[in-house]
Design an enzyme around this catalytic site. Structure first.
Site, short mmCIF file in Angstrom:
data_model
loop_
_atom_site.label_atom_id
_atom_site.label_comp_id
_atom_site.label_asym_id
_atom_site.label_seq_id
_atom_site.Cartn_x
_atom_site.Cartn_y
_atom_site.Cartn_z
N HIS A 67 0.87 -1.17 0.00
CA HIS A 67 0.00 0.00 0.00
C HIS A 67 0.91 1.22 0.00
O HIS A 67 1.75 1.37 0.87
CB HIS A 67 -0.92 0.02 1.23
CG HIS A 67 -1.90 1.16 1.17
ND1 HIS A 67 -3.14 1.04 0.58
CD2 HIS A 67 -1.79 2.46 1.57
CE1 HIS A 67 -3.77 2.21 0.63
NE2 HIS A 67 -2.97 3.09 1.23
N CYS A 68 0.72 2.10 -1.00
CA CYS A 68 1.64 3.24 -1.15
C CYS A 68 0.96 4.54 -0.76
O CYS A 68 0.02 4.98 -1.43
CB CYS A 68 2.13 3.31 -2.59
SG CYS A 68 3.22 4.71 -2.88
N PRO A 69 1.41 5.20 0.32
CA PRO A 69 0.79 6.46 0.74
C PRO A 69 0.97 7.58 -0.27
O PRO A 69 0.14 8.48 -0.36
CB PRO A 69 1.49 6.79 2.06
CG PRO A 69 2.74 5.99 2.07
CD PRO A 69 2.49 4.77 1.24
N ASN A 71 -3.07 4.62 -2.62
CA ASN A 71 -3.71 3.47 -3.27
C ASN A 71 -2.87 2.22 -3.03
O ASN A 71 -1.69 2.32 -2.67
CB ASN A 71 -3.80 3.75 -4.78
CG ASN A 71 -4.84 2.88 -5.47
OD1 ASN A 71 -5.51 2.06 -4.85
ND2 ASN A 71 -4.97 3.06 -6.78
#
Length: 326
Positions: A155-157, A161
């Protein structure tokens, strides 16, 4: 519904706050665009030919970077298809059952008809109690998105997303183009950076922008370079970040190369068969994300037949060349 309200408010706040990193990136990029185009090219560079050539190349990288960035942000994570939900009868049995061993028996019956080859560390069928699905291979539950994500990477801040099956190609291209964008800025700004630094150019407000532009571009370039190299290595090995930290467990034990089909096939899994589309953030990845070609080693005989029926379009039989060279 009164006790639910605070939880709802909290969720709303969480959602809003999660856009902060994306807003930050967009503000930095917006400023870099202004600083490069206006302060450097229009106001500082005297030579027209140099000015125009810089602007043309800059806009090329800028467009590709923004395009791949927003495709990564806007692609909804892919979820398991309906076939991975428990049938009505088994679902009722599973929910009534209190013993984990008996629950596993129910899951094992259902999983025979599915193209699922990985298990938990203890050899159990991977089931998500929140989404109520048997997890397809390489699928994981993301606690931030609160859903099971196909071929989840992380999960990439920065894109707010999940990076997984639906947008992994876009994510790798986003890293590539943001790196090229920063490298181009740093390289072309350098001579003017030196001129301002050594006072060969007068102290105007452009000085602040140009000095800052070099530092920011160089800093981002170095940090993205390591991340990009790592993801390129993962693509070549056909691994996700999760699998790089914890090898997927097949029925005959963990195998970190379980999904590797040889370098060229691995590249095609993410980028597709037609090289002309590789550099564009257009979806060209192989498969549907619900099942994956595994190396021959990991297939036990009873499942080969099922696998071939279900995945008729994509045979599990990896060509011998790929098999021996992966």
């Amino acid at each position: 519904s009164a006790p639910m309200a605070p939880h709802h408010v909290l969720k709303c706040c969480q959602r809003s706050l999660s856009w902060i990193p994306v807003i930050f990136i967009n503000l930095v990029v917006g400023w870099s665009y202004y600083a490069y185009v206006v302060e450097l090219c229009i106001l500082t560079i005297p030579n027209n030919a140099e000015k125009i050539s810089y602007l043309v190349v800059f806009h090329l990288f800028f467009i590709m970077f923004i395009w791949s960035y927003w495709k990564t942000i806007c692609s909804r994570p892919a979820n398991p298809s309906k076939e991975f939900c428990l049938p009505k009868v088994e679902k009722e049995q599973y929910e009534k059952e209190e013993h984990p061993d008996t629950q596993q028996e129910i899951l094992k019956k259902v999983v025979v008809g599915l193209p699922v080859y990985t298990r938990t560390g203890t050899g159990a069928v991977r089931y998500c109690d929140r989404c109520l699905v048997i997890k397809p291979d390489r699928c994981h539950h993301c606690s931030t998105c609160d859903m099971c994500v196909l071929k989840m990477d992380h999960h990439c801040p920065w894109v707010n997303n999940c990076v997984g099956f639906s947008n992994y190609k876009f994510f790798v291209l986003f890293l590539a183009y943001s790196m090229l964008y920063c490298a181009f800025i740093a390289a072309t700004v350098l001579q003017y950076f030196i001129k301002f630094w050594t006072n060969q150019l007068p102290d105007t407000h452009a000085k602040f922008h140009v000095l800052f532009l070099f530092f920011v571009a160089a800093m981002f370039f170095i940090s993205i370079l390591s991340l990009f190299s790592y993801h390129l290595w993962l693509v070549g090995k056909n691994r996700t970040t999760i699998e790089a930290f914890r090898a997927p467990v097949f029925r005959n034990g963990p195998d970190k190369n379980g999904f590797s089909l040889g370098f060229s096939r691995n590249m095609a899994e993410v980028f597709g068969d037609q090289k002309k589309y590789w550099m564009f953030p257009i979806y060209t990845s192989h498969g549907d994300g619900n099942s994956f070609v595994t190396r021959l080693v990991n297939l036990d005989p009873e499942q080969i037949a099922v696998g071939l029926q279900i995945n008729g379009k994509r045979l599990f039989m990896v060509s011998w060349f790929d098999f021996f060279h992966s």
